[in-house]
Design an enzyme around this catalytic site. Sequence first.
Site, PDB file in Angstrom:
ATOM      1  N   ASP A  91       0.855  -1.186   0.000  1.00  0.00           N
ATOM      2  CA  ASP A  91       0.000   0.000   0.000  1.00  0.00           C
ATOM      3  C   ASP A  91       0.890   1.234   0.000  1.00  0.00           C
ATOM      4  OD1 ASP A  91      -2.829  -0.230  -0.067  1.00  0.00           O
ATOM      5  OD2 ASP A  91      -2.770  -1.276   1.840  1.00  0.00           O
ATOM      6  N   ARG A  99       5.866   3.733   3.228  1.00  0.00           N
ATOM      7  CA  ARG A  99       5.919   2.478   3.969  1.00  0.00           C
ATOM      8  C   ARG A  99       7.339   2.006   4.249  1.00  0.00           C
ATOM      9  NH1 ARG A  99       0.798   2.621   5.660  1.00  0.00           N
ATOM     10  NH2 ARG A  99      -0.694   2.478   3.964  1.00  0.00           N
ATOM     11  N   ARG A 165      -6.311  10.752   0.844  1.00  0.00           N
ATOM     12  CA  ARG A 165      -5.850   9.643   0.007  1.00  0.00           C
ATOM     13  C   ARG A 165      -6.469   9.686  -1.387  1.00  0.00           C
ATOM     14  NH1 ARG A 165      -7.850   4.730   3.184  1.00  0.00           N
ATOM     15  NH2 ARG A 165      -6.782   3.591   1.541  1.00  0.00           N
ATOM     16  N   LYS A 195      -8.808   1.424  -6.554  1.00  0.00           N
ATOM     17  CA  LYS A 195      -9.578   1.026  -5.375  1.00  0.00           C
ATOM     18  C   LYS A 195     -10.369   2.240  -4.852  1.00  0.00           C
ATOM     19  CE  LYS A 195      -5.698   1.640  -2.141  1.00  0.00           C
ATOM     20  NZ  LYS A 195      -4.700   0.960  -1.307  1.00  0.00           N
ATOM     21  N   HIS A 196     -11.452   2.033  -4.144  1.00  0.00           N
ATOM     22  CA  HIS A 196     -12.070   0.801  -3.647  1.00  0.00           C
ATOM     23  C   HIS A 196     -13.431   0.690  -4.330  1.00  0.00           C
ATOM     24  CE1 HIS A 196      -9.419   2.505  -0.557  1.00  0.00           C
ATOM     25  NE2 HIS A 196      -9.108   1.257  -0.246  1.00  0.00           N
ATOM     26  N   HIS A 208     -12.804  -0.440   8.209  1.00  0.00           N
ATOM     27  CA  HIS A 208     -11.917  -1.172   9.109  1.00  0.00           C
ATOM     28  C   HIS A 208     -12.643  -1.510  10.414  1.00  0.00           C
ATOM     29  CE1 HIS A 208      -9.093   0.917   6.439  1.00  0.00           C
ATOM     30  NE2 HIS A 208      -8.273  -0.080   6.677  1.00  0.00           N
ATOM     31  N   ASP A 280     -10.443  -6.202  -0.885  1.00  0.00           N
ATOM     32  CA  ASP A 280      -9.741  -5.510   0.172  1.00  0.00           C
ATOM     33  C   ASP A 280      -9.473  -6.544   1.271  1.00  0.00           C
ATOM     34  OD1 ASP A 280      -8.567  -3.514   1.670  1.00  0.00           O
ATOM     35  OD2 ASP A 280     -10.255  -2.136   1.544  1.00  0.00           O
TER      36      ASP A 280
END
Length: 563
Positions: A91, A99, A165, A195-196, A208, A280
Amino acid sequence: MAALPDSPQAALAPQALDRLAAELLVVRCSGHPADGQRRYPRWELDNASLQRLLLRGVGGVILLGGSAAELRLRTRQLEAWAGAPLLLCADVEEGVGQRFEGASWLVPPLALARIHAEDPALALDLARRYGACTGREARQLGLNWVLAPVCDVNNNPANPVINVRAWGEDPATAGALAAAFCRGVQAEGVLACAKHFPGHGDTASDSHLELPLIPHGRERLEAVELPPFREAIAAEVAAVMTAHLLLPAFDRDHPATLSRAVLTGLLRQELGFEGLIVTDALVMEAIAGRYGPSEAAVLALEAGADLVLMPGDADGAIDAIVAAVASGRLGLEQLQASQRRRRRALERCPADDGGTAPAPLGGLSNGPAPADRALALELVRRSLVSRGRGPAPGGPGVNLIRLDNSLACPFLPAGAPALALPAAAGLRTCLMDGQGPSPWSGDGEAPLALERLGEGPVLLQLFVRGNPFRGRADGPDPWPAVIRQLQAAGRLAGLAVYGSPYAWEALAALLDPQVPAAWSPGQMALAQGELLGRLGFGPQESATPDDDASTAASAATAVDFTD
């Protein structure tokens, strides 16, 4: 690699069927090499389990954490354990440095939407270069799949998880920039992933934590949510990731990830997408809280997904898929079609040694290439907004910083500009993150307990943006009341907002004209240094693209698994 049977309907031997089922899974591991270095052992497999699953035939790995140098070694290790080509992804929506420390960490995509409003051609070129930087660095470190771009339209400022994002707040901007990013990534021989699907932008809850509801009808979805995905598909995006949300307009009973009407009917048949459909993460609560890990994997494949990302129990998922084929619930031909799509996707990625090793390594041995450093700096400077300028307050005074969690905050190490520059001016740092003593007085009109902060001017620095697991976009703190309180006391020396444009716009409107303030969509060290320079801390815009200090990369953000 085992050959496919001549007839799609041909039966497979038990071992071959087991490997076919395993090939459609993507599991998660740490980018660090040692088990003891795992940041999230609940979701990141230990090395023994990872090696065993790769030998069983698992076809993909998602990585998080570590440095660029570690990732380079880790991806080679995974390929060696598997003995077959793997999908290796991360990601990295904001560049590989988001990351993996040592690579380029770029401003969030929504920054380019603001540039697009003023200069569309420039923004499209920056988005393409953004994608090229991400794809090039991913390939150099052994990744062949970037789980980006976010194609959600962030038309709901209260969205707790998409926020900066997204590539835009309207479908035209989001679609054009996301497609440009796709082209940039894939021109470097790395797969992109839109995505998504079919759109997570207009939600006020976080998948989440719970299952969001999209109440809109088909006409609205066609006008707002779907256009960016159509643009990404037109740009030949290699993969599309599903969203864990409920759309009664298509399916009243199943989340999109598990809905045949959404994945097969809408995405495959109506939009004509022929690439990989990946779920996902199935460990997210919207799915994990309603379906067992094994059943969720079967339901996703039944709906039309090709790949299952992060099932809660990889072995259980493989066993359940095999059992579903044996019972006739899942068709063997469908799984073989998914297998062919996966292998065709891998063929788009250049590789050495017959596909068993990452692409040639280079660069990043001493940080990003000069052109990528220059891009990171250009993006920060073009997206930074400021009003007024110091001189910077001198001590004694307070550098009051708000962040989510100082224990998991890679953009704020001990030497971060947000700490070091005010300290050099004599301001004492005070961190607010919900972990330490409360700074609040309980008085709604004067919420800060100023006597606890000490005397002198206050520089207020807010790191606030939508993030998974927080449940809201702006946090619970009463910042408008804080601004009014500090101004009434004559103590607000400056305001810095990193992240959410919505928080910035709301607070900037409350400021007295003489209070210097600035906003950057980025939160990393480069953004901090440039912003504080605008406020008078250190030489303004003194950094150059080759200045290591100004381009200091940071590790992964505090997101626990794929979004």
